[in-house]
Design an enzyme around this catalytic site. Structure first.
Site: not given
Length: 414
Positions: A131, A211, A208, A234, A372
């Site tokens: 991302h 997700q 990261d 999220k 993104c």
């Protein structure tokens, strides 16, 4: 792709759906089919009520008052930190910084950890599937310091070429970065293996986790990374919430990123002494109500259980993938062996934005665009894709409705 047995696990999805008020609405006079969960998840009633309760019953600032409301607000805010400690299996609550989300968390690491030590000739390693939030901050601090950003490659299936990533962990790399789960492809990266290789070379690893956290349990100690970032909106929580976990030795050495109230011990014009982590990095009034909601979101995950969530979502992913293969001219982008429930695709002869607009008129919400992730789009040679991203409150019937709408729209565009 990880799949489950053909016989569905018993999972009362209708009971789950009853907890999410927005799922009952209609869009363009059609029942809503919400398949944009990688963008933002829907919120259970318990989260909505937790935010409402804060403003109705204990609206006050944190750590600034000894009156009852202030103490209750502070307890609610710090309670979110305690839940995140358990959620991430962090060794200490002092290693969990409350932020507005992964973007702020990564920028904090970029400016407070990386920038002070980067110099010309140094590098930061990331991957093609990241991302923008895990690319642009490194470019910005690289431009200031003279350091460069390198990207490890992926293959056509959308899997990180791990041996190439490891090969690129050369001495000039001062920080390595990787997404746990791709927001476009759903690919699950082998973070433990990458972290092990980074430790061998003395290179810190940032992950990261935006997700990953909504779909699977996260154990930062088992993963072996140095930094892990999550985004609240999220994972059933309010927007403007999230967290950064970092190893204590990094936090103690890092200077503050923001200056202001509540991150100090003493301020004099001759100089300021700062609070200990994590408060050193939490200047100003935070999103107190939002973190009350995030606490409720984490509690909701605990009530359902990630084992059940993961099993149901994998069934949905397998079912949706097979149904989409029935659509003539449809190409799925990214078919890694291990995925979370995200499917990016293209339909021959149709632009992604046009298709998403027409699907919306059928009540189906999917994402269209570059997500993104411009470098990833460039790798596949496409300007954009459509993305259907599932959550544990989605159903097979919604997938069927999605495919029916897709076939109907395809006829209009052909």
């Amino acid at each position: 792709m990880n799949t489950t047995a053909s016989t569905p696990t018993v999972f009362d999805v209708q009971r789950i759906r009853a907890d999410f008020p927005l799922l009952a609405r209609t869009v363009h006079d059609k029942p809503l089919v919400y398949l944009d969960n990688a963008n933002t998840s829907q919120k259970p009633l318990s989260v909505i009520e937790a935010v409402d309760r804060h403003y109705r019953e204990r609206n006050a600032n944190v750590a600034r008052a000894v009156h009852q409301l202030g103490e209750e607000a502070t307890a609610a805010y710090e309670g979110a930190r305690d839940r995140l400690v358990r959620f991430l299996n962090a060794p200490s609550r002092n290693e969990v910084i409350l932020t507005s989300g992964t973007t702020q968390s990564i920028n904090l690491v970029a400016y407070s950890y990386a920038l002070p030590q980067l110099k010309p000739g140094d590098s930061i390693l990331t991957t093609v599937m990241e991302h923008h939030a895990n690319i642009v901050p490194w470019q910005l601090v690289g431009a200031r310091s003279g350091a460069t950003v390198k990207a490890a490659p992926i293959d056509e299936r959308g899997e990180l070429i791990v041996e190439k990533y490891v090969e690129m962990l050369t001495p000039e790399v001062k920080l390595a970065c990787v997404t746990h789960v791709s927001n476009v492809l759903g690919t699950v990266n082998p973070v433990r293996e990458i972290a092990r290789e980074c430790r061998k070379r003395g290179i810190p690893l940032l992950v990261d986790g935006s997700q990953a956290a909504p779909h699977r349990p996260v154990d930062v100690q088992a993963l072996g990374c140095d930094f892990y970032a999550v985004t609240g909106h999220k994972m059933l929580g309010p927007t403007g919430t999230g967290a950064l976990w970092a190893k204590r030795e990094h936090l103690e050495a890092m200077p503050p990123f923001f200056g202001g109230g509540e991150m100090i011990r003493e301020v004099k014009f001759s100089g300021t002494t700062f609070a200990a982590p994590p408060h050193k990095f939490e200047a100003g009034t935070p999103n107190i109500a939002g973190f009350a909601g995030l606490s409720a979101a984490i509690d909701y995950y605990a009530s359902v259980g990630f084992e059940a969530i993961h099993a149901w979502e994998q069934q949905l992913l397998h079912y949706a993938t097979e149904r989409l293969r029935e659509v003539p001219g449809l190409r799925i982008i990214g078919e890694a062996a291990e995925k979370e429930p995200v499917i990016s695709f293209l339909l021959e002869g149709a632009q992604a934005t046009d298709l998403a607009t027409l699907l919306d008129l059928q009540g189906v919400a999917v994402r269209s665009g570059h997500h993104c992730a411009h470098p990833l789009m460039q790798f596949y040679g496409v300007p954009a894709t459509l993305r259907a991203s599932l959550a544990f409150y989605n159903t097979r019937e919604e997938i069927d409705a999605f495919v029916v709408a897709l076939l109907k729209v395809r006829k209009l565009l052909m």
